[in-house]
Structures are given as C-alpha cells and as structure tokens.
Motif scaffolding. Structure first.
Motif, PDB file in Angstrom:
ATOM      1  N   MET A 114       0.566  -1.255   0.235  1.00  0.00           N
ATOM      2  CA  MET A 114       0.400  -0.496  -0.636  1.00  0.00           C
ATOM      3  C   MET A 114       0.744   1.154  -0.031  1.00  0.00           C
ATOM      4  N   PRO A 115       1.735   1.843   0.399  1.00  0.00           N
ATOM      5  CA  PRO A 115       2.150   2.705   0.956  1.00  0.00           C
ATOM      6  C   PRO A 115       3.300   3.474  -0.563  1.00  0.00           C
ATOM      7  N   PRO A 116       3.817   2.536  -1.262  1.00  0.00           N
ATOM      8  CA  PRO A 116       4.536   2.844  -2.074  1.00  0.00           C
ATOM      9  C   PRO A 116       3.104   3.012  -3.344  1.00  0.00           C
ATOM     10  N   VAL A 133      -7.190   5.026   7.199  1.00  0.00           N
ATOM     11  CA  VAL A 133      -7.806   3.629   7.548  1.00  0.00           C
ATOM     12  C   VAL A 133      -6.885   2.701   7.448  1.00  0.00           C
ATOM     13  N   MET A 134      -5.780   2.805   7.270  1.00  0.00           N
ATOM     14  CA  MET A 134      -4.775   1.894   7.393  1.00  0.00           C
ATOM     15  C   MET A 134      -3.371   2.178   8.350  1.00  0.00           C
ATOM     16  N   TYR A 135      -4.141   3.151   9.126  1.00  0.00           N
ATOM     17  CA  TYR A 135      -3.324   3.638  10.413  1.00  0.00           C
ATOM     18  C   TYR A 135      -3.709   3.069  11.926  1.00  0.00           C
ATOM     19  N   PHE A 183       6.741  -0.060  11.450  1.00  0.00           N
ATOM     20  CA  PHE A 183       7.626   0.955  11.058  1.00  0.00           C
ATOM     21  C   PHE A 183       7.626   1.855   9.490  1.00  0.00           C
ATOM     22  N   VAL A 184       6.671   0.153   8.509  1.00  0.00           N
ATOM     23  CA  VAL A 184       6.402   0.821   7.196  1.00  0.00           C
ATOM     24  C   VAL A 184       5.053   0.955   7.152  1.00  0.00           C
ATOM     25  N   TYR A 185       3.795   0.362   8.799  1.00  0.00           N
ATOM     26  CA  TYR A 185       2.540   1.258   7.806  1.00  0.00           C
ATOM     27  C   TYR A 185       1.870   2.091   8.940  1.00  0.00           C
ATOM     28  N   PRO A 224       4.512   8.604   9.861  1.00  0.00           N
ATOM     29  CA  PRO A 224       3.627   9.565   8.990  1.00  0.00           C
ATOM     30  C   PRO A 224       4.540   9.553   7.499  1.00  0.00           C
ATOM     31  N   SER A 225       3.484   9.751   7.048  1.00  0.00           N
ATOM     32  CA  SER A 225       3.589   9.734   5.374  1.00  0.00           C
ATOM     33  C   SER A 225       4.884  10.541   4.735  1.00  0.00           C
ATOM     34  N   SER A 226       4.902  11.808   5.822  1.00  0.00           N
ATOM     35  CA  SER A 226       6.189  12.807   5.233  1.00  0.00           C
ATOM     36  C   SER A 226       7.488  12.366   5.738  1.00  0.00           C
ATOM     37  N   ILE A 227       7.397  11.170   5.964  1.00  0.00           N
ATOM     38  CA  ILE A 227       9.139  10.529   6.108  1.00  0.00           C
ATOM     39  C   ILE A 227       9.090   9.601   5.173  1.00  0.00           C
ATOM     40  N   TYR A 228       8.346   9.646   4.195  1.00  0.00           N
ATOM     41  CA  TYR A 228       8.368   8.147   3.575  1.00  0.00           C
ATOM     42  C   TYR A 228      10.056   7.919   2.688  1.00  0.00           C
ATOM     43  N   SER A 229      10.126   6.891   2.783  1.00  0.00           N
ATOM     44  CA  SER A 229      11.479   6.226   1.485  1.00  0.00           C
ATOM     45  C   SER A 229      11.467   5.094   1.115  1.00  0.00           C
ATOM     46  N   ALA A 230      11.296   5.524  -0.045  1.00  0.00           N
ATOM     47  CA  ALA A 230      11.372   4.178  -0.792  1.00  0.00           C
ATOM     48  C   ALA A 230      12.436   3.030  -0.733  1.00  0.00           C
TER      49      ALA A 230
END
Length: 312
Positions: free
Chosen positions: A182-184, A199-201, A258-260, A263-269
């Motif tokens: 989901m996150p990517p 909903v994911m959180y 960590f993945v789910y 925060p989306s602001s610190i997302y790193s692929a």
C-alpha cells in the motif's frame, strides 16, 4: 486546463532492486532463492513433525503449525515474484495480479501478528498458570483464536485493498518496490490519499499495536515468573528461550509498524524496501528455527524418522 489521464493501468512495473548490473542481480536472486528454500523446508518439516508426533498435539504446536502455514503462503505470495523480476527483462505485473498479491500479503502478514500474540498468551498460561493451563487453553478457545485471527485479518485486508485500488494512478505506473504494497501505491495517486492513510493507520494500529502489547505484557509476566525459579540452570534456559522468541517478535512487529504506522512525510522508498525484506523473507525463514527446531521433542522426532529410513 489539460485533463489528467485517470484511466486505470492494465499493468504496473515493479522496479525492485533497481540495479542493472548482471552479477549483482544474480547475487540477489541466489540470496532470495536460498532464503525461500530454507523457509519452505523448515516450515514444512515443522508441520510434518507436529502431524506425526502425538506428543506435539498441544496448543503451542497447534499455533506453531498455523504460523508455519502462514509463513509458507506469505513468503510464496512475494518471493517467487521477486525471483522472477530480479532476472527477467519484463518486470511488470497485471492489475489483478497486483491486487491479489497485496491482498494475500497484507492478510497473511496481519494474521501472523495475531498468531504471534496468541502464542505469547499460550506461553504465559503454561508458565504462569500451569495448574489451570489445560482449562484455559482448551480446544474450543484455541480454534476460536485461530479462526478469529484469520477471519479478522482477511476482512481487514479486503477493505484496505478495495480502497487502495479505487485510487486513480496517473502520476506513474512504476512502483519503486519489490512487490505490491500500500504505501508505495499512495505515492503514485494523483488524488488525496488522506482517507486511505487513516484507514491503514487504524487497521495497522489495531492489529500490530494490540498484538505487540499483548505479546509484551505476556512476556513481562513470564519473565517475572522465571525470576522466581530457584535453579540458575532453569532460569538461564528459560531466559534463553524467551530472548530468542522476543528477538524475532520484536523484529517482525518493529518492521511492520515502521512501514505501516510512520507518517507519510518521512516516506523513503529505499528504506521501506530494505525493511520489507526483513518481514517478508527473513522472519518467515527464522520462525521455524527459533520457535521449534531447538526443541528436544522436535529434534528427537526427526532423528527417529531418520534412523528408521536408514534401517530400511
């Protein structure tokens, strides 16, 4: 103003490791292949041993068998596709294939969280309530806990995947990940994904956090009971077992959260790809070794069967 193309893509491109160096790709392939073979053989062996030894028909090994089934299917949902994409020129996956992979990987990964928590509660009952263990962990409760864990997680996964694939993907169809997660995918949508993230959180919070808290609470009581053991050898053996279990549990819960839950602001692929390897390939490989292969009853069963084969 030019309209954004919101036509649903027929296929997604999984970028995976993102390396075009042939030798490096072969190395990745061999590493994942070895881990997958160990995962399948270790978990299948545990299931067979539990099946053929009546002494292992206990709640603990019932849940361990559940865990092994989960690990086999969880790893098989993801790793074969990684192996294929590592060497293949065509790294695409169909929309349906991607949705199914996301559904089963999320459902099985979530179920593993609950089963790990139930296993910790089983050990708490055995160590801290030994006189009432057979009454507490009766057959009906064990079946209810197992069925409830599987059902709740598969329903949650269905909701998450439906919401995810209702998003319009118009930024790109190239997914910077090993598999469909989901996150990517949220990063590819041209629509606000705030609702999806909430909903994911909530789902991850209920499943991962509650499971982790139950596991941690159980082990706190277990360790407290172990400290009361007079024999230093008994304490050392119990602590050794608990430490190995907690290591795997912490590794699995930690990477999932960590993945789910970050925060989306610190997302790193790149970071997410590295972390995802731990709970999709490493943990399923370690589980049968940590939880059972060190057990004397399991090893004696294997040795007896091996001796019988040699006699024949």
């Amino acid at each position: 103003m030019e309209k954004v193309n919101q036509t649903p893509p027929e296929r997604f491109i999984l970028l995976g490791f993102g390396s075009n160096v042939p030798n490096l790709q072969v190395f990745y392939f061999l590493v994942f292949l070895v881990m997958y073979i160990i995962t399948l053989s270790g978990n299948l062996l545990l299931i067979i041993v539990v099946r053929i030894n009546p002494k292992l028909h206990t709640p603990m090994y019932f849940f361990l068998s559940n865990l092994s089934v989960i690990d086999i299917f969880f790893s098989s949902t993801i790793v074969p596709n990684i192996l294929l994409n590592t060497l293949a020129m065509d790294k695409s996956i169909s929309l349906l294939g991607c949705a199914l992979q996301m559904y089963f990987s999320l459902a099985l990964g979530s179920t593993e969280c609950f089963i790990l928590a139930v296993m910790a509660y089983d050990r708490f009952s055995a160590i801290c309530r030994p006189l009432h263990y057979s009454t507490i962990m009766n057959k009906m409760l064990c079946m209810s806990l197992a069925v409830g864990s599987w059902s709740m997680c598969f329903l949650n996964s269905a909701l998450q995947v439906i919401l995810t694939f209702q998003l319009p993907y118009c930024k790109s169809h190239h997914v910077n990940h090993f598999f469909c997660e989901m996150p990517p995918f949220f990063r590819l949508s041209c629509k606000d994904t705030f609702l999806n993230e909430i909903v994911m959180y909530i789902g991850a919070g209920i499943i991962a956090m509650c499971s982790f808290c139950l596991t941690l609470t159980s082990y706190i009581h277990i360790i407290s009971t172990i400290l009361k053991i007079r024999s230093s050898h008994g304490r050392h053996k119990a602590f050794s077992t608990c430490a190995s279990h907690l290591t795997v549990v912490s590794l699995y819960y930690g990477t999932i959260m960590f993945v789910y839950l970050k925060p989306s602001s610190i997302y790193s692929a790149e970071t997410d790809k590295t972390v995802s390897i731990l709970y999709t390939a490493v943990t399923p490989m370690l589980n049968p070794i940590i939880y059972s292969m060190r057990n004397k009853e399991v090893k004696s069963t294997i040795n007896r069967k091996q001796t019988k084969k040699e006699d024949l």
